[in-house]
Design an enzyme around this catalytic site. Structure first.
Site, PDB file in Angstrom:
ATOM      1  N   GLY A  31      65.854  32.585  59.853  1.00 38.74           N
ATOM      2  CA  GLY A  31      66.307  31.316  60.448  1.00 38.74           C
ATOM      3  C   GLY A  31      66.212  30.157  59.479  1.00 38.74           C
ATOM      4  O   GLY A  31      65.642  29.122  59.792  1.00 38.74           O
TER       5      GLY A  31
ATOM      6  N   ASN B 137      60.327  32.552  60.675  1.00 37.74           N
ATOM      7  CA  ASN B 137      60.542  31.199  61.187  1.00 37.74           C
ATOM      8  C   ASN B 137      61.537  31.152  62.350  1.00 37.74           C
ATOM      9  O   ASN B 137      61.434  30.275  63.213  1.00 37.74           O
ATOM     10  CB  ASN B 137      61.037  30.306  60.034  1.00 37.74           C
ATOM     11  CG  ASN B 137      61.618  29.007  60.526  1.00 37.74           C
ATOM     12  OD1 ASN B 137      60.891  28.103  60.925  1.00 37.74           O
ATOM     13  ND2 ASN B 137      62.953  28.904  60.521  1.00 37.74           N
TER      14      ASN B 137
ATOM     15  N   SER C  64      53.557  27.725  67.059  1.00 40.54           N
ATOM     16  CA  SER C  64      53.736  26.384  67.615  1.00 40.54           C
ATOM     17  C   SER C  64      52.439  25.969  68.295  1.00 40.54           C
ATOM     18  O   SER C  64      51.687  26.826  68.774  1.00 40.54           O
ATOM     19  CB  SER C  64      54.862  26.413  68.653  1.00 40.54           C
ATOM     20  OG  SER C  64      54.845  25.239  69.434  1.00 40.54           O
TER      21      SER C  64
ATOM     22  N   TYR D  87      58.210  30.771  75.939  1.00 40.41           N
ATOM     23  CA  TYR D  87      58.026  30.353  74.542  1.00 40.41           C
ATOM     24  C   TYR D  87      56.544  30.410  74.156  1.00 40.41           C
ATOM     25  O   TYR D  87      56.173  30.948  73.105  1.00 40.41           O
ATOM     26  CB  TYR D  87      58.581  28.940  74.410  1.00 40.41           C
ATOM     27  CG  TYR D  87      58.539  28.325  73.032  1.00 40.41           C
ATOM     28  CD1 TYR D  87      59.440  28.719  72.048  1.00 40.41           C
ATOM     29  CD2 TYR D  87      57.622  27.320  72.726  1.00 40.41           C
ATOM     30  CE1 TYR D  87      59.420  28.126  70.791  1.00 40.41           C
ATOM     31  CE2 TYR D  87      57.602  26.729  71.485  1.00 40.41           C
ATOM     32  CZ  TYR D  87      58.498  27.122  70.511  1.00 40.41           C
ATOM     33  OH  TYR D  87      58.472  26.535  69.271  1.00 40.41           O
TER      34      TYR D  87
ATOM     35  N   THR E 222      55.257  33.887  73.490  1.00 41.57           N
ATOM     36  CA  THR E 222      55.615  34.458  72.175  1.00 41.57           C
ATOM     37  C   THR E 222      54.806  33.809  71.062  1.00 41.57           C
ATOM     38  O   THR E 222      54.387  34.470  70.120  1.00 41.57           O
ATOM     39  CB  THR E 222      57.114  34.275  71.858  1.00 41.57           C
ATOM     40  OG1 THR E 222      57.445  32.862  71.828  1.00 41.57           O
ATOM     41  CG2 THR E 222      57.990  34.974  72.870  1.00 41.57           C
TER      42      THR E 222
ATOM     43  N   ILE F 246      58.203  18.232  65.350  1.00 41.27           N
ATOM     44  CA  ILE F 246      58.777  18.038  64.015  1.00 41.27           C
ATOM     45  C   ILE F 246      60.174  17.442  64.149  1.00 41.27           C
ATOM     46  O   ILE F 246      60.952  17.867  65.018  1.00 41.27           O
ATOM     47  CB  ILE F 246      58.846  19.393  63.259  1.00 41.27           C
ATOM     48  CG1 ILE F 246      57.465  20.065  63.208  1.00 41.27           C
ATOM     49  CG2 ILE F 246      59.439  19.222  61.863  1.00 41.27           C
ATOM     50  CD1 ILE F 246      56.376  19.274  62.532  1.00 41.27           C
TER      51      ILE F 246
HETATM   52  P1  NDP Z   1      66.249  25.318  64.815  1.00 46.62           P
HETATM   53  O1  NDP Z   1      66.800  25.640  66.140  1.00 46.62           O
HETATM   54  O2  NDP Z   1      66.574  24.008  64.189  1.00 46.62           O
HETATM   55  O3  NDP Z   1      66.626  26.467  63.776  1.00 46.62           O
HETATM   56  C1  NDP Z   1      66.357  27.792  64.081  1.00 46.62           C
HETATM   57  C2  NDP Z   1      66.963  28.681  63.040  1.00 46.62           C
HETATM   58  O4  NDP Z   1      66.704  30.028  63.415  1.00 46.62           O
HETATM   59  C3  NDP Z   1      68.469  28.532  62.944  1.00 46.62           C
HETATM   60  O5  NDP Z   1      68.869  28.607  61.597  1.00 46.62           O
HETATM   61  C4  NDP Z   1      69.005  29.733  63.740  1.00 46.62           C
HETATM   62  O6  NDP Z   1      70.237  30.223  63.266  1.00 46.62           O
HETATM   63  C5  NDP Z   1      67.923  30.742  63.428  1.00 46.62           C
HETATM   64  N1  NDP Z   1      67.835  31.788  64.440  1.00 46.62           N
HETATM   65  C6  NDP Z   1      67.482  31.687  65.735  1.00 46.62           C
HETATM   66  N2  NDP Z   1      67.525  32.901  66.319  1.00 46.62           N
HETATM   67  C7  NDP Z   1      67.905  33.777  65.348  1.00 46.62           C
HETATM   68  C8  NDP Z   1      68.149  35.168  65.323  1.00 46.62           C
HETATM   69  N3  NDP Z   1      68.019  35.930  66.414  1.00 46.62           N
HETATM   70  N4  NDP Z   1      68.530  35.733  64.159  1.00 46.62           N
HETATM   71  C9  NDP Z   1      68.687  34.981  63.054  1.00 46.62           C
HETATM   72  N5  NDP Z   1      68.467  33.665  63.005  1.00 46.62           N
HETATM   73  C10 NDP Z   1      68.087  33.064  64.159  1.00 46.62           C
HETATM   74  O7  NDP Z   1      64.656  25.519  64.958  1.00 46.62           O
HETATM   75  P2  NDP Z   1      63.458  24.649  64.365  1.00 46.62           P
HETATM   76  O8  NDP Z   1      63.664  24.396  62.939  1.00 46.62           O
HETATM   77  O9  NDP Z   1      63.196  23.532  65.280  1.00 46.62           O
HETATM   78  O10 NDP Z   1      62.243  25.694  64.562  1.00 46.62           O
HETATM   79  C11 NDP Z   1      61.939  26.680  63.589  1.00 46.62           C
HETATM   80  C12 NDP Z   1      60.685  27.417  64.035  1.00 46.62           C
HETATM   81  O11 NDP Z   1      59.624  26.488  64.187  1.00 46.62           O
HETATM   82  C13 NDP Z   1      60.855  28.102  65.389  1.00 46.62           C
HETATM   83  O12 NDP Z   1      60.166  29.329  65.384  1.00 46.62           O
HETATM   84  C14 NDP Z   1      60.208  27.133  66.360  1.00 46.62           C
HETATM   85  O13 NDP Z   1      59.696  27.790  67.492  1.00 46.62           O
HETATM   86  C15 NDP Z   1      59.090  26.573  65.491  1.00 46.62           C
HETATM   87  N6  NDP Z   1      58.639  25.245  65.926  1.00 46.62           N
HETATM   88  C16 NDP Z   1      59.470  24.155  65.896  1.00 46.62           C
HETATM   89  C17 NDP Z   1      59.016  22.903  66.279  1.00 46.62           C
HETATM   90  C18 NDP Z   1      59.876  21.692  66.209  1.00 46.62           C
HETATM   91  O14 NDP Z   1      59.402  20.606  66.607  1.00 46.62           O
HETATM   92  N7  NDP Z   1      61.105  21.766  65.713  1.00 46.62           N
HETATM   93  C19 NDP Z   1      57.655  22.740  66.786  1.00 46.62           C
HETATM   94  C20 NDP Z   1      56.858  23.938  66.767  1.00 46.62           C
HETATM   95  C21 NDP Z   1      57.349  25.140  66.351  1.00 46.62           C
HETATM   96  P3  NDP Z   1      71.604  29.373  63.499  1.00 46.62           P
HETATM   97  O15 NDP Z   1      71.466  28.172  62.614  1.00 46.62           O
HETATM   98  O16 NDP Z   1      72.683  30.268  63.039  1.00 46.62           O
HETATM   99  O17 NDP Z   1      71.640  29.045  64.942  1.00 46.62           O
END
Ligand code: NDP
Length: 246
Positions: free
Chosen positions: A11, A89, A141, A154, A157, A187
């Site tokens: 991701g 991620n 998280s 969520y 997991t 974030i």
């Molecule tokens: P985003 O939604 O901005 O990005 C997620 C990324 O993961 C995207 O590039 C998406 O692909 C990819 N993705 C999701 N599912 C799949 C899959 N099945 N196969 C391949 N790629 C996948 O997420 P964030 O940056 O906000 O979050 C990143 C991580 O951090 C997550 O695990 C989230 O739970 C964790 N997190 C985030 C917080 C926040 O405040 N943002 C807080 C705490 C934890 P595509 O671009 O093609 O959709």
């Protein structure tokens, strides 16, 4: 010239993942990252991050598809050798109160956030262990630590990732594979960019440091754990939340 160490980031096209990719490349690592549907963004990021000494490539690969993850891991390891690190991620939310959470939302989050970690870890473990010096970082998280209404799927997991990390750290220590968790708070990403001033203030008020975290805050910790500073650290959870869980 010695080939740069390479890191597999799931991701990586957007948000925290893109922040990780950028910082890893800046620190001299090559990177293979995955995405689901953000092909144009992924292509632009890979082009931006390619340097003379390192490579950066994005791959469309659904982390919930075990066979596809195995195939990508095998192909990358055959082309570039064993990776130095895996950063799990990729993650999604499908929020709803448990009263109204249907099985689709429940299973979708389990598959994307937890099964995916099994798929990548299982596919890459033999290669990471073979290195004799390697790391896994699981992006959990604060919701996995303190819970959040509407996010029982969520939270389940993200808490599971912490337990899985501890078990993996104990299993893999003898191969010098260190496994740790980074647990971000709120974030700034595309999601928060859509909020108005009042909504942002509400979020900031939840945080003792009165500001949201940046993707760089998370990436800096990842780079620390991958570097010399992380050599004797395994099985731990690093909370980066501006004090939210203090
Ligand atoms: P985003 O939604 O901005 O990005 C997620 C990324 O993961 C995207 O590039 C998406 O692909 C990819 N993705 C999701 N599912 C799949 C899959 N099945 N196969 C391949 N790629 C996948 O997420 P964030 O940056 O906000 O979050 C990143 C991580 O951090 C997550 O695990 C989230 O739970 C964790 N997190 C985030 C917080 C926040 O405040 N943002 C807080 C705490 C934890 P595509 O671009 O093609 O959709």
């Amino acid at each position: 010239m010695e080939q740069s160490k390479w890191v597999f980031v799931t991701g990586g096209a957007r948000g925290i993942g893109a922040g990780l990719v950028r910082m890893l490349v800046k620190e001299g690592y090559s990177v293979a990252f995955t995405y689901l549907s953000s092909a144009i963004t992924a292509e632009a990021l890979a082009a931006e991050c390619h340097t003379a000494d390192t490579w950066c490539r994005g791959f469309q690969c659904d982390m919930t598809d075990h066979a596809a993850v195995n195939a990508l891991a095998a192909s990358l390891c055959s082309e570039y050798g064993s990776p130095y690190a895996l950063i799990n991620n990729a993650g999604i939310t499908r929020d709803a109160s448990l009263f109204v959470m249907d099985a689709t939302r429940w299973h979708e989050v389990i598959r994307n956030n937890l099964d995916s970690v099994y798929h990548t870890s299982h596919a890459l473990l033999p290669h990471l262990a073979e290195n004799g010096d390697a790391c896994i970082i699981n992006i959990s998280s604060v919701t996995g630590i303190k819970g959040n209404p509407g996010q029982s799927n969520y939270a389940a997991t993200k808490a599971a990732m912490i337990g899985m990390t501890k078990s993996m750290a104990e299993e893999l220590g003898r191969f010098n594979v260190r496994v740790n968790v980074i647990a971000p708070g709120i974030i700034e990403t595309e999601m928060t960019a859509g909020l108005n001033d009042q909504q942002l203030k509400k979020l900031r008020d939840l945080v003792p440091l009165k500001k949201l975290g940046s993707t760089e805050d998370i990436a800096r910790m990842a780079v620390f754990l991958l570097g010399q500073g992380g050599r004797y650290i395994t099985g731990q959870t690093f909370v980066i939340d501006g004090g939210m869980t203090a």
